[in-house]
Motif scaffolding. Structure first.
Motif: not given
Length: 244
Positions: A93-94, A43-44, A90, A47, A87, A39, A215
């Motif tokens: 979220l990380d 996710v990353t 996300l 981004i 982004t 995950t 990012k």
């Protein structure tokens, strides 16, 4: 359609940087088999992939529009806001996954973030100079509330995790706070506020550096240790049963 000027150099650098970041993150996560660890890599990677598409569109002139404010024409990179709208949630979220945050905390953070970006876009597209500053203030206020939740609720939840996990969370949280507070400062000093203390060329360069740091830099720090990510996604009860 308006075309990018000399600042396109920075946009191409941003596109290349985001592309390289995406390739690196995909390669790092290629051999990961544990779904909960995957995950983080998924996710990353999305981004930087999203940011790559945004920078490519801006570099080629598609992500650019013009707004007339008080008889003055401003170049507005709307694709930058489209990027941030995807982004930044996300990125949060990380952080939330690392802290094993509950759904209410995640929902609050993402809701505040979407509100912040949406009102920032309104500020960029509004044709009355004074209203642009009002909407910038609303967006900046949302950022302050969001950071309050990062420092408060999310940090409290992260501190319940393993020491290695909480240490990584603190590093990423501080990086996020340090970089995100610079965005509205660059905006108010740049061309979009109409103050133009920072010319479009340098405004574009600074935003690009901030984006790569927030990012790609964030992702490198997050994904460099799979053992920490594995620990972060283990239930607390399972960790307590593990031998010392």
């Amino acid at each position: 359609m308006p075309q990018p000027g000399q600042e396109s150099l920075w946009l191409w650098i941003g596109a290349i940087g985001m592309a390289l970041g995406t390739i690196y993150f995909v390669a790092r996560g290629w051999g990961v088999r544990e779904k909960e660890e995957q995950t983080f890599f998924i996710v990353t990677s999305f981004i930087t992939l999203t940011a790559f598409a945004s920078y490519l569109s801006m570099a080629t002139g598609f992500g650019l529009t013009e707004v007339t404010v008080g008889g003055r024409t401003l170049d507005i990179y709307w694709a930058r806001y489209a990027d941030w709208l995807i982004t930044t949630p996300l990125l949060l979220l990380d952080l939330a996954l690392l802290a094993r945050a509950d759904r209410n905390t995640i929902g609050t953070l993402i809701g505040l973030d979407v509100f912040m970006i949406a009102t920032g876009l309104i500020a960029a597209l509004t044709t009355v100079a004074s209203f642009r500053l009002v909407w910038w203030g609303v967006s900046s206020g949302a950022l302050l509330v969001l950071l309050y939740f990062l420092v408060g609720t999310l940090t409290t939840q992260a501190e319940k995790q393993d020491e290695s996990v909480s240490s990584l969370f603190w590093t990423l949280r501080n990086l996020t706070i340090g970089l995100w507070v610079l965005y509205p400062i660059v905006w108010i000093l740049g061309t979009e506020s109409t103050l133009s203390f920072l010319p479009l060329y340098w405004e574009t360069a600074v935003f690009m550096i901030l984006d790569l740091s927030a990012k790609v830099g964030f992702g490198v720090l997050l994904l460099r240790s799979r053992s920490v990510l594995a620990t972060a996604r283990k239930p607390i009860e399972e960790r307590e049963r593990a031998p010392a």
